[in-house]
Write a protein that holds these residues in place. Sequence first.
Motif, PDB file in Angstrom:
ATOM      1  N   PHE A 157     -14.991  92.919  39.727  1.00 21.70           N
ATOM      2  CA  PHE A 157     -14.589  91.828  40.489  1.00 21.70           C
ATOM      3  C   PHE A 157     -12.799  92.135  40.097  1.00 21.70           C
ATOM      4  O   PHE A 157     -11.312  92.358  41.331  1.00 21.70           O
ATOM      5  N   TYR A 160     -11.814  95.621  41.599  1.00 25.26           N
ATOM      6  CA  TYR A 160     -11.559  95.563  43.077  1.00 25.26           C
ATOM      7  C   TYR A 160     -10.070  95.063  43.224  1.00 25.26           C
ATOM      8  O   TYR A 160      -9.650  95.411  44.634  1.00 25.26           O
ATOM      9  N   LEU A 161      -9.579  94.435  42.842  1.00 28.07           N
ATOM     10  CA  LEU A 161      -8.516  93.552  43.181  1.00 28.07           C
ATOM     11  C   LEU A 161      -7.147  93.803  42.503  1.00 28.07           C
ATOM     12  O   LEU A 161      -6.604  94.268  43.550  1.00 28.07           O
ATOM     13  N   LYS A 164      -6.778  97.472  44.935  1.00 29.10           N
ATOM     14  CA  LYS A 164      -7.024  96.893  46.250  1.00 29.10           C
ATOM     15  C   LYS A 164      -5.393  96.190  46.923  1.00 29.10           C
ATOM     16  O   LYS A 164      -4.877  96.411  47.392  1.00 29.10           O
ATOM     17  N   TYR A 165      -5.287  95.464  45.991  1.00 26.59           N
ATOM     18  CA  TYR A 165      -3.683  94.749  46.239  1.00 26.59           C
ATOM     19  C   TYR A 165      -2.418  94.894  45.135  1.00 26.59           C
ATOM     20  O   TYR A 165      -1.169  94.747  45.826  1.00 26.59           O
ATOM     21  N   ARG A 168      -2.274  99.020  45.635  1.00 25.48           N
ATOM     22  CA  ARG A 168      -3.075  99.923  46.940  1.00 25.48           C
ATOM     23  C   ARG A 168      -2.107 101.023  47.167  1.00 25.48           C
ATOM     24  O   ARG A 168      -2.477 101.453  47.852  1.00 25.48           O
TER      25      ARG A 168
END
Length: 170
Positions: A157, A160-161, A164-165, A168
């Motif tokens: 998790f 991923y964050l 992604k954020y 990115r």
Amino acid sequence: METSVKLRALPFNRTETYLIASLFVAGNIILPQLFHLIPQGGITWLPIYFFTLIGAYKFGWKVGLLTAIASPLANSLLFAMPAANALPAIILKSTLLALAAGYAAHRFHGVSLILLASVVLAYQLVGTLGEWLMSGDFGAALQDFRIGFPGMLLQVFGGYLFIKYIIRNR
């Protein structure tokens, strides 16, 4: 749901590869020190793998491999954690993580929770078998599954964050 992010595979012959790997190694030095403030924080949260996952996924297996090897060695030399006898298993798992993350990013050209969960599960399963072969102690080899499950969730998790954020478009 897969999210498209800019993924790059950096070669060994570029200075940028080593500079980026150095940043991830620094992250893998700082994050474990923070988690070691919590009792059993290192073995519960597995922080030494966090930036290896991100580096390999975002910038390719070569950045990941540099991070995977340098992070445990630097931590052990600077802080005696991980202990020298734990280094082979941790370097094995770190290396497997770098290769799995780099492969997944290259193969699927995006990031998703399922992909990251697959990467974490793959390196942990193979790494556990390798650790068992090295140590001969199946119970000790299962430690990440018994105690480190929160750390695996953090990798999935949080990774991923982070991918992604935060990084990115880099």
